[in-house]
Design an enzyme around this catalytic site. Structure first.
Site, PDB file in Angstrom:
ATOM      1  N   ASP A  87       0.947  -1.359   0.069  1.00 12.60           N
ATOM      2  CA  ASP A  87       0.321   0.113  -0.040  1.00 12.60           C
ATOM      3  C   ASP A  87       0.893   1.214  -0.069  1.00 12.60           C
ATOM      4  O   ASP A  87       0.941   2.524   0.541  1.00 12.60           O
ATOM      5  CB  ASP A  87      -1.136  -0.006   1.456  1.00 12.60           C
ATOM      6  CG  ASP A  87      -1.987  -1.089   1.415  1.00 12.60           C
ATOM      7  OD1 ASP A  87      -2.390  -1.342   0.161  1.00 12.60           O
ATOM      8  OD2 ASP A  87      -1.992  -1.794   2.243  1.00 12.60           O
ATOM      9  N   LYS A 111       1.785   2.256  -4.964  1.00 16.01           N
ATOM     10  CA  LYS A 111       2.756   1.460  -6.371  1.00 16.01           C
ATOM     11  C   LYS A 111       1.550   1.659  -7.186  1.00 16.01           C
ATOM     12  O   LYS A 111       2.487   2.303  -8.878  1.00 16.01           O
ATOM     13  CB  LYS A 111       2.857  -0.301  -6.158  1.00 16.01           C
ATOM     14  CG  LYS A 111       3.958  -0.551  -4.560  1.00 16.01           C
ATOM     15  CD  LYS A 111       3.590  -1.972  -4.639  1.00 16.01           C
ATOM     16  CE  LYS A 111       2.411  -2.455  -4.492  1.00 16.01           C
ATOM     17  NZ  LYS A 111       1.864  -2.272  -3.092  1.00 16.01           N
ATOM     18  N   GLY A 154      -4.583  -4.490  -3.813  1.00 19.48           N
ATOM     19  CA  GLY A 154      -5.654  -3.290  -3.941  1.00 19.48           C
ATOM     20  C   GLY A 154      -4.735  -1.920  -4.487  1.00 19.48           C
ATOM     21  O   GLY A 154      -3.975  -1.668  -3.549  1.00 19.48           O
ATOM     22  N   HIS A 155      -4.903  -1.361  -6.040  1.00 20.62           N
ATOM     23  CA  HIS A 155      -4.646  -0.572  -5.774  1.00 20.62           C
ATOM     24  C   HIS A 155      -5.357   0.621  -6.057  1.00 20.62           C
ATOM     25  O   HIS A 155      -6.843   0.222  -7.276  1.00 20.62           O
ATOM     26  CB  HIS A 155      -3.772  -0.808  -7.585  1.00 20.62           C
ATOM     27  CG  HIS A 155      -2.668  -1.568  -7.021  1.00 20.62           C
ATOM     28  ND1 HIS A 155      -2.084  -1.485  -6.255  1.00 20.62           N
ATOM     29  CD2 HIS A 155      -2.280  -2.346  -7.730  1.00 20.62           C
ATOM     30  CE1 HIS A 155      -1.086  -3.147  -6.171  1.00 20.62           C
ATOM     31  NE2 HIS A 155      -0.873  -3.799  -7.123  1.00 20.62           N
ATOM     32  N   ARG A 185       2.490 -28.801  -6.582  1.00 18.28           N
ATOM     33  CA  ARG A 185       2.426 -29.360  -7.540  1.00 18.28           C
ATOM     34  C   ARG A 185       0.862 -29.918  -7.772  1.00 18.28           C
ATOM     35  O   ARG A 185       0.914 -31.305  -8.867  1.00 18.28           O
ATOM     36  CB  ARG A 185       3.548 -30.164  -7.983  1.00 18.28           C
ATOM     37  CG  ARG A 185       4.740 -30.092  -7.959  1.00 18.28           C
ATOM     38  CD  ARG A 185       5.694 -31.002  -7.996  1.00 18.28           C
ATOM     39  NE  ARG A 185       5.567 -31.205  -6.944  1.00 18.28           N
ATOM     40  CZ  ARG A 185       6.602 -32.309  -5.615  1.00 18.28           C
ATOM     41  NH1 ARG A 185       7.431 -33.187  -6.687  1.00 18.28           N
ATOM     42  NH2 ARG A 185       6.554 -32.437  -4.551  1.00 18.28           N
ATOM     43  N   GLN A 213       2.266  -6.436  -3.540  1.00 19.81           N
ATOM     44  CA  GLN A 213       2.582  -6.453  -1.947  1.00 19.81           C
ATOM     45  C   GLN A 213       3.800  -5.560  -1.271  1.00 19.81           C
ATOM     46  O   GLN A 213       4.424  -4.432  -2.364  1.00 19.81           O
ATOM     47  CB  GLN A 213       3.173  -7.377  -1.004  1.00 19.81           C
ATOM     48  CG  GLN A 213       1.538  -8.361  -0.786  1.00 19.81           C
ATOM     49  CD  GLN A 213       0.595  -9.207  -2.321  1.00 19.81           C
ATOM     50  OE1 GLN A 213       1.554  -9.700  -3.080  1.00 19.81           O
ATOM     51  NE2 GLN A 213      -0.572  -8.548  -2.347  1.00 19.81           N
TER      52      GLN A 213
END
Ligand code: GDP
Ligand code: IMO
Ligand code: MG
Length: 433
Positions: free
Chosen positions: A13, A16, A40-41, A145, A228
């Site tokens: 936060d 970015k 969340g941007h 996997r 992040q």
């Protein structure tokens, strides 16, 4: 410079989204490289807001290629919602989005297990404070996997087989955690939803690694967008209070399948103060009224979960660690305006632990919990001009703050942000130059 990585320097936060949007002006391709809808941007352009979780923050520049890298974990239903939201605004035409076929997929049972573990952890005082978006369980299945990938969404039989296999593993876990094992009817609904989502996403899917490598080979400008922050990195962050992906700059190479020799520059994003969401050590955290004041002034509520973010003074040991982990050559400073109006501003310059002074966080989480911040106090400043475009437009004490951080972090600033809008920015150096 043609290949640039943008990475959060602390616990996420940092802004970015805003910075990636700005840098996209000079990019041809923007690649989100890790995590999923835990991110969340918030982008603000000419006063209009757009919140994204999965699509790269370069989305508001028509004509650019937006790529979801193979290192991501993608919730197809969230992606479809986001796609619809963007396309309603005339963004993300068909050939502007590429979803890596190798990216992993988050399905309802990943979110169910994430939530059940958090509930149980909360009762035992051991919660991580995850976003409950299924990130941890999806990366666990990947490492085991047994993960479902985007390419599986396009092959219904293989998908159904993998989902059944996953639930064979997870059924007892769900019950152990106090949940109810999904019925075959529910499972069939999840499969049908995933197949339908796959069909809608099919036109956007492809070989993301090749696409990025070809762009680099052609000399195009490629911008990697980290989600992040460095201290939430699975290997190097404040484990176990981290996310489950490689958030540091190296994660970009892994996600896109390109070598580190291809990277020209790494830019770290730091806020003028510090925030953290979820649990985990945060030595410079401000409690009570002081923390509330910062939270209110900075609008520090999660864009993904709405949770109040924990707020504190800028933590230079944490920032230095981020700089080191990602090899940052420059920094973008955001939210300088939020500190305006305070008589003075503090910065944590070191930690004290067992009589020693540390310039980076100790590696053991229990030690970090005990570390005491050492503060320096700097004079405050009044309201910043939102039309500041040159560093000399800032009051002298705000400039002194910027210069002090620059000196103590050992890295120059390439940008200073003085408000959420794209226009509220002082640009000092173009990372693609
Ligand atoms: P990200 O996850 O790193 O992209 O950051 P978020 O978008 O979650 O949080 C950053 C918040 O701060 C968003 O609401 C941005 O609109 C806002 N923001 C970014 N830069 C600035 C700034 O310089 N000043 C102010 N006041 N807000 C900013
Ligand atoms: P952006 O990209 C801030 C935090 C969660 C939790 C921990 C693990 O917006 O900066 P997870 O759901 O990933 O398993 O949660 O990581 N976290 C973030 N904190 N910003 C983010 O993303 C985050 N993504 C995860 O709060 O503490
Ligand atoms: Mg965010």
């Amino acid at each position: 410079m043609s290949v640039v990585i943008v990475v959060g320097a602390q616990w996420g936060d940092e802004g970015k989204g805003k910075v990636v949007d700005l840098f996209t002006e000079r990019a041809d391709v923007v690649v989100r490289y890790g995590g999923g809808a835990n991110a969340g941007h918030t982008l603000v352009i000419d006063g209009k807001k757009l919140v994204t979780h999965l699509v790269p923050s370069g989305v508001c520049h028509p004509g650019k290629s937006c790529v979801l890298g193979d290192g991501m974990v993608i919730d197809p239903l969230t992606l479809l919602e986001e796609l619809a939201q963007c396309q309603a605004r005339g963004l993300l035409a068909h050939d502007e989005l590429l979803i890596g076929l190798g990216a992993h997929v988050i399905l309802p049972y990943h979110k169910l297990v994430d939530g059940l573990r958090e509930d149980r952890g909360a009762k035992q005082g051991r919660a991580i404070g995850t976003t409950r978006r299924g990130i941890g369980p999806a990366y666990e299945m990947k490492a085991a996997r047994r993960g479902v990938r985007v390419r599986d969404l396009l092959r219904p039989e293989r998908l159904a087989d993998k989902i059944h296999q996953n639930l064979d593993d997870l059924g007892p876990v769900i019950e152990h955690l106090g949940g109810t094992r999904p019925t075959e009817r529910e499972v069939q609904t999840w499969i049908a939803e995933a197949v339908a989502a796959g069909e809608r996403l099919r036109p956007y899917t492809g070989d993301a690694g090749r696409h990025v490598a070809n762009a680099i080979a052609r000399g195009q400008h490629v911008l990697f967008e980290g989600a992040q922050g460095c201290l939430l990195d699975l290997d190097h962050g404040t484990y176990p209070y981290v996310t489950s992906s490689s958030t540091i700059a190296a994660g970009a190479c892994q996600s896109a399948g390109i070598g580190p020799t291809q990277i020209d520059a790494v830019v770290g994003i730091t806020k003028a103060y510090a925030t953290r969401v979820g649990e985990g050590p945060f030595p410079s955290e401000l409690h009570g009224e002081a923390g509330d004041r910062l939270r209110k002034a900075g609008g520090e509520f999660g864009a993904t979960t709405g949770r109040p973010r924990r707020c504190g003074w800028l933590d230079l040991p944490a920032l230095r660690m981020g700089v080191r982990l990602s090899g940052m050559q420059s920094l973008a400073l955001t939210k300088l305006d939020v500190l305006a109006g305070m008589p003075d501003v503090q910065v944590c310059v070191a930690y004290k632990l067992d009589g020693r002074e540390l310039d980076e966080p100790p590696t053991d989480p229990d030690d970090l919990m005990r570390a005491e911040p050492v503060y320096t106090r700097l004079p405050g400043w009044g309201t910043l001009p939102s039309d500041a475009h040159d560093i000399t437009d800032l009051p002298a004490s705000a400039r002194a703050y910027v210069e002090t951080i620059e000196r103590m972090a050992g890295v120059p600033f390439c940008l200073v942000s003085v408000g959420p809008d794209r226009s509220e920015t002082i640009r000092l150096h173009d990372p693609f130059a």
